[in-house]
Design a protein around this motif. Structure first.
Motif, short mmCIF file in Angstrom:
data_model
loop_
_atom_site.label_atom_id
_atom_site.label_comp_id
_atom_site.label_asym_id
_atom_site.label_seq_id
_atom_site.Cartn_x
_atom_site.Cartn_y
_atom_site.Cartn_z
N LYS A 1 20.44 75.57 12.42
CA LYS A 1 20.95 75.98 11.11
C LYS A 1 20.92 74.83 10.10
CE LYS A 1 24.80 78.66 9.34
NZ LYS A 1 26.02 79.39 9.69
N PRO B 1 32.32 65.01 5.50
CA PRO B 1 32.30 63.53 5.62
C PRO B 1 31.81 62.83 4.36
CG PRO B 1 30.43 64.49 6.79
CD PRO B 1 31.23 65.64 6.25
N SER C 1 37.98 63.69 8.80
CA SER C 1 37.88 64.87 9.68
C SER C 1 38.25 64.51 11.12
CB SER C 1 36.47 65.47 9.61
OG SER C 1 35.49 64.53 10.00
N TYR D 1 37.11 70.71 20.64
CA TYR D 1 35.73 70.63 20.13
C TYR D 1 34.78 71.47 20.97
CZ TYR D 1 31.46 68.40 18.33
OH TYR D 1 30.23 68.15 17.76
N THR E 1 20.62 67.70 25.48
CA THR E 1 19.93 68.63 26.36
C THR E 1 20.55 70.03 26.27
OG1 THR E 1 21.22 67.84 28.27
CG2 THR E 1 19.05 66.86 27.94
N TYR E 2 20.15 70.88 27.18
CA TYR E 2 20.52 72.29 27.15
C TYR E 2 20.69 72.74 28.60
CZ TYR E 2 20.15 77.26 25.86
OH TYR E 2 20.39 78.58 25.66
N ASP F 1 24.40 65.63 25.42
CA ASP F 1 24.45 66.35 24.14
C ASP F 1 23.05 66.67 23.61
OD1 ASP F 1 27.21 66.43 24.10
OD2 ASP F 1 27.40 64.56 22.98
N ARG G 1 21.66 71.82 20.58
CA ARG G 1 23.13 71.86 20.50
C ARG G 1 23.67 70.66 19.73
NH1 ARG G 1 25.99 74.64 24.88
NH2 ARG G 1 27.46 72.93 24.83
N LEU G 2 22.82 69.66 19.49
CA LEU G 2 23.26 68.42 18.83
C LEU G 2 23.09 68.53 17.32
CD1 LEU G 2 24.16 65.49 18.87
CD2 LEU G 2 21.84 64.83 19.54
N MET H 1 25.14 65.45 7.21
CA MET H 1 26.09 65.65 8.31
C MET H 1 27.24 66.55 7.88
SD MET H 1 24.82 64.13 10.98
CE MET H 1 23.35 64.92 10.34
N ASP H 2 27.86 67.16 8.87
CA ASP H 2 29.03 68.01 8.65
C ASP H 2 30.13 67.52 9.61
OD1 ASP H 2 28.16 68.84 11.14
OD2 ASP H 2 27.49 70.81 10.46
N PRO H 3 31.36 67.99 9.45
CA PRO H 3 32.43 67.51 10.35
C PRO H 3 32.10 67.71 11.83
CG PRO H 3 33.38 68.75 8.51
CD PRO H 3 31.88 68.91 8.41
N TRP H 4 31.44 68.81 12.14
CA TRP H 4 31.07 69.09 13.53
C TRP H 4 30.22 67.97 14.13
CZ3 TRP H 4 32.10 72.38 17.40
CH2 TRP H 4 31.21 72.40 18.47
N THR H 5 29.18 67.58 13.40
CA THR H 5 28.24 66.59 13.93
C THR H 5 28.86 65.19 13.88
OG1 THR H 5 26.54 68.06 13.04
CG2 THR H 5 25.82 65.92 13.87
N VAL H 6 29.66 64.93 12.85
CA VAL H 6 30.36 63.65 12.77
C VAL H 6 31.21 63.44 14.03
CG1 VAL H 6 32.29 62.46 11.61
CG2 VAL H 6 30.38 63.38 10.27
N TYR H 7 31.90 64.48 14.48
CA TYR H 7 32.72 64.31 15.67
C TYR H 7 31.88 64.24 16.95
CZ TYR H 7 36.47 64.04 18.91
OH TYR H 7 37.29 63.58 19.91
N GLY H 8 30.83 65.04 17.00
CA GLY H 8 29.93 64.98 18.15
C GLY H 8 29.39 63.56 18.34
N PHE I 1 34.43 75.43 13.07
CA PHE I 1 34.92 74.05 13.01
C PHE I 1 34.77 73.48 11.60
CE2 PHE I 1 34.76 69.47 13.72
CZ PHE I 1 35.69 69.25 14.73
N ASN I 2 33.59 73.65 11.02
CA ASN I 2 33.34 73.08 9.69
C ASN I 2 34.18 73.72 8.59
OD1 ASN I 2 31.50 71.17 10.58
ND2 ASN I 2 29.75 72.57 10.40
N TRP J 1 25.65 71.55 34.56
CA TRP J 1 25.92 71.43 33.13
C TRP J 1 27.42 71.53 32.84
CZ3 TRP J 1 23.61 70.24 28.65
CH2 TRP J 1 24.27 70.60 27.48
N ARG K 1 29.67 77.70 23.54
CA ARG K 1 28.95 76.50 23.95
C ARG K 1 29.52 75.91 25.24
NH1 ARG K 1 26.34 73.34 19.65
NH2 ARG K 1 27.11 71.51 20.72
#
Lengths: 385, 385
Positions: A338, B260, B275, B245, A248-249, A246, A333-334, A200-207, B253-254, B203, B333
């Motif tokens: 990458k 984490p 974070s 966000y 979906t697209y 989150d 997007r979740l 995980m990274d800070p982005w996903t932790v907050y998501g 963001f990261n 959306w 996004r």
């Protein structure tokens, strides 16, 4: 004559596509110690299996499930069952994960979100704490991806399965699959990470954190002590709506919900959009058997995820001996592609046998579930190699 | 000698890059009728201007601001002002929007989010309702992008500016810019939509709706009647965190928040990530002068957006006579580039003079603000053509 053709067609359909009826089984442990250091008594989880274990027990494929899912990866519980397993498109006789060749099994996680689904067996915050006779609530220990893996390993040990032909999981299931390959490299021959990541990274932790917000903001949550009064339904439903959104697209989402041409919101600040109501209705159905606290625990298990649990990802990936396949969804997007790509690239840099194949589609993260068959041949070839 | 070089350098820097100090001005209307059909008394908004209006008043460029912004598009309020205008990189002497050539002005919207910022003048839910002597709260009428445009038009009418050389806006500002071009085609010669769209879809309506959730879930919100007791700070801060966000992108963001690796969340379900605290701290600073109700009104104004307010987008775009330039951010996004692209394509199909140029970067939506100078030449050439 027509009946005969119909019967033939049915037989073909059953032969090529359908599994026999599946049933949920129960696996219990008298004692289980979590990575967070708590020993739980009376841990039980549900599991399902499709296909037949061969004599030397070398044909097992473990399917690890996603955040909102369960061990119901394939098949039906009854002829009339309207909800087949989530990966029915790829698990079955002759399919990418061929149950004519492989013994495919899947296990409910600890703190499964669908705690009140009669087809799910899980030990989590809604379970009775033997020490008090009341539901744990937030006294349930933090559980991790590694804990889910270790419960699965205990089941495999009991079944005498010492090696997995493959472990395959989507999303949170991919976390378990990759953690398996790091934690027990001698037991995992192949690992498939669908819509996954290595850490995980800070982005996903907050998501993920955002999914817990509406639950904690609901006054009916009572810091997790709501089991006597009833679920914090408003917060839970919103959380599930966030998860759907989150995962979906825009292209897929917009094809499903009513365009915002509503008149009322243009003159009434308290009025809402039909599309929002539709999403809430959809979320309420999904939330029906879910436990709000379990969502908080799965958010945490996911936020903590690092393949190998401790240490540095690259050092941990160096331990992997499995062949690996990463299949992110192009429009995810979740868990953005990458994340899978960098894990794949690290494995390649380490000299490991690793493949990368994106899944295209209009549903984003969800394409890992609803559109996986578009890469069914890649998956089949990988499992056969 | 060294001082002389320094002084020369400073003069060059001032000449080429700096604006004279800017000041907020006040524009008031005795009566303003919203699209939702309510007539407000005593409407006042702030505005700023940079550069000099020429004799025939043909060199005006209107900058329309984004959701969390204000009319402070460029310059400083004092020599020590630590916060220059948000588009300082492109507005000033010799810059893409050249204040040596153009008279650049910007106007605070109705229901501006920064209602308590001493540099913002706005009429919104925090304003006193002349009928009661108390803040409007949710009795303030629904206001729309067209209402923001019409307040701006009233100011231009007062200034005797009958034609805009251009209207340029980012995000919610792009909504105003495009709505200007549809509503008053004979007054708009050029329109630049940065990180924008032509209309909302389900959306985006839900993405915006989520910003209002934490405010409405905060018990201190009291259905909008909180002005005597004080802001619903918890909900407001969370809403601002959601806005930050959703307006960013993982890569940027990261780079800003702590990975984490925290120990506490691994064993304590009530513990949080550093974070997340960092983001909340950042949001709290931004929320300091904001009004929670105003966010609800701007969410609604944005959700309702359709260039032309009523009818169908293609029919409305047929009215445009301005040259148009669409500059979405490649990794946006929040307002995905497809929204700007499809609007651009519709205009092209209608035979209009339209251009499309994406802004690249690691910040997603925010690249329309922080990275706009990367396409400064495209913008400059467009304004000169």
């Amino acid at each position: 004559m027509r009946y005969w053709i119909l019967a033939l067609g049915l037989c073909w359909a059953l032969g090529a596509q359908a599994l026999p009826l599946v049933e949920k089984q129960r696996f219990a442990l008298d004692s289980f110690t979590t990575q967070s250091g708590t020993t739980l008594k009376e841990v039980a989880v549900g599991w399902e299996a499709y296909g037949t274990l061969n004599a030397d027990k070398s044909n097992a494929i473990l399917i690890t499930h996603f955040f909102s899912g369960s061990s119901h990866a394939a098949g039906k519980y009854s002829d009339q069952d309207p909800l087949p397993g989530y990966w029915d498109a790829i698990i079955g006789p002759g399919k990418a994960i061929d149950t004519d060749k492989y013994y495919v099994l899947s296990v409910d996680t600890l703190a499964n979100a669908n705690a009140f689904d009669p087809h799910v067996i899980t030990t989590g915050p809604a379970s009775l704490n033997p020490a008090t006779g009341k539901p744990y609530g937030l006294d349930f220990p933090v559980v991790s991806i590694r804990d889910f893996v270790n419960v699965q390993k205990a089941l495999l040990d009991k079944l005498g399965i010492n090696k997995l032909h493959a472990v395959v999981g989507a999303s949170m299931g991919s976390f378990q699959a990759l953690d398996w390959a790091v934690a027990y490299p001698d037991k995992v021959e192949r690992m498939v990470s669908v819509i996954g990541a290595g850490q995980m990274d800070p982005w996903t932790v907050y998501g993920l954190e955002r999914w817990s917000d509406p639950i904690k903001a609901d006054p009916a949550w009572h810091n997790g002590h709501y089991y006597e009064q009833g679920q914090p339904k408003t917060g839970l439903t919103k959380a599930v709506a966030y998860i759907i959104y989150d995962a979906t697209y825009p292209d897929g989402f917009n094809s499903r919900y009513t365009p915002p041409t509503d008149a009322a919101p243009k003159s009434d600040i308290r009025a809402g959009y039909k599309s929002v109501d539709e999403l809430m209705g959809h979320a309420a159905i999904r939330a029906h058997f879910q436990d709000a606290n379990a969502i908080l625990y799965l958010v945490r298990a996911s936020q903590m995820f690092l393949a190998g649990y401790n240490g540095k990802l690259e050092d941990n990936l160096a331990k992997v001996s499995a062949k690996t396949l990463f299949m992110p969804a192009s429009h995810d997007r979740l868990l953005v592609p990458k994340m899978a790509r960098s894990t794949y690239e690290t494995l390649k840099k380490l000299g490991k046998d690793s493949q990368y194949q994106e899944i295209d589609g209009v549903w984003g993260h969800l394409d890992g579930l609803v559109n996986i068959q578009s890469q069914g041949q890649v998956l089949k070839d990988f499992l056969d190699k």
